[in-house]
Design a protein around this motif. Structure first.
Motif: not given
Length: 272
Positions: A25-42
């Motif tokens: 949850m915390i890391t996703s809050a700081f990620k750009p929306s483009v990075d959240l929708l990619t298949a390769d999640y960092d």
């Protein structure tokens, strides 16, 4: 040695298992929306942005629902502590007819699930004309947290030697004066412990706030969070940011009282 290593390994794995959703949850809050929708999640964000928090805060209703949550939660905790102290002291110090039966009722009320009380409370509030009002929700949260507060504070009062109270009364204090000058200061750790659990219970409550508050502007933050939507659909980054902001008050409250909480949790809250 081998058994200790195995137990520590299991403990670490369990801790990681329970902490991972929060980390996500915390890391996703700081990620750009483009990075959240990619298949390769960092797992470790390669780029950081605060746009999700800006979007969440600027979302209509966020500050209003945050205010509602703070009002009903802090009000319920304060009322629960005052009533809990006034009830716990005579239950721990005095012997009167019906005392054990009253303690049994408090224990039963504490063990009862909140869902079991939903329909009776709803009908009571409806008959009294208290639906869709913040004071009525505060009253509900007060009723939910009070049994735990009374039962726990009673154990703390029992853990304070009665000789201290007697010494204060010998020195000229009345019973109320001894309570105010001796018992109440020593109840600090117990008050902190019970306030933390009462705060978390009221802050995270969802069902009563959803049904009792028909006006959306009077609902609490958990209800608002469940209906979080943007004009373009589900904004996962903003939802995660809003979830982080929702968790912050409880975290801040816990950090402010953590020193007292450690001593209070081991001081006799379970003493019969």
């Amino acid at each position: 040695m081998g058994q200790r290593v195995a137990l520590n390994t299991v403990g670490v794995l369990v801790a990681v298992l329970f902490a991972f959703p929060t980390y996500w949850m915390i890391t996703s809050a700081f990620k750009p929306s483009v990075d959240l929708l990619t298949a390769d999640y960092d797992l470790i964000p390669l780029s950081v942005t605060f746009d999700n928090f800006v979007t969440a805060i600027n979302q209509p209703g966020f500050l209003t629902h945050l205010r509602n949550s703070l009002i009903v939660t802090l009000g319920a905790v304060a009322c629960s502590l005052v009533a809990g102290v006034l009830a716990a002291f005579p239950l721990a110090r005095l012997r009167f007819r019906g005392r054990k039966g009253f303690l049994l009722l408090v224990l039963i009320a504490q063990m009862a699930p909140m869902e079991a009380l939903f329909i009776p409370m709803f009908l009571l509030m409806q008959d009294a004309g208290l639906l869709n009002q913040l004071p009525s929700l505060l009253l509900v949260y007060f009723a939910i947290t009070l049994p735990f507060t009374v039962w726990t504070l009673r154990g703390f009062v029992q853990g304070i030697p009665f000789e201290l109270e007697e010494a204060a009364m010998v020195d000229g204090c009345g019973r109320f004066g001894a309570f105010r000058r001796v018992i109440l200061p020593l109840l600090g750790p117990g008050l902190v412990t019970t306030s933390v659990f009462a705060f978390i219970t009221a802050w995270n409550e969802f069902l009563y706030a959803l049904v009792f508050m028909r006006d959306s502007n009077k609902q609490t933050l958990p209800v608002w969070l469940s209906t979080f939507r943007s004009v373009f659909g589900t904004d996962w980054g903003a939802i995660m940011a809003a979830s982080v902001l929702y968790a912050l008050p409880a975290l801040i409250f816990f950090m402010l009282v953590q020193r007292k909480l450690v001593s209070g949790a081991t001081a006799g809250a379970l003493k019969g």
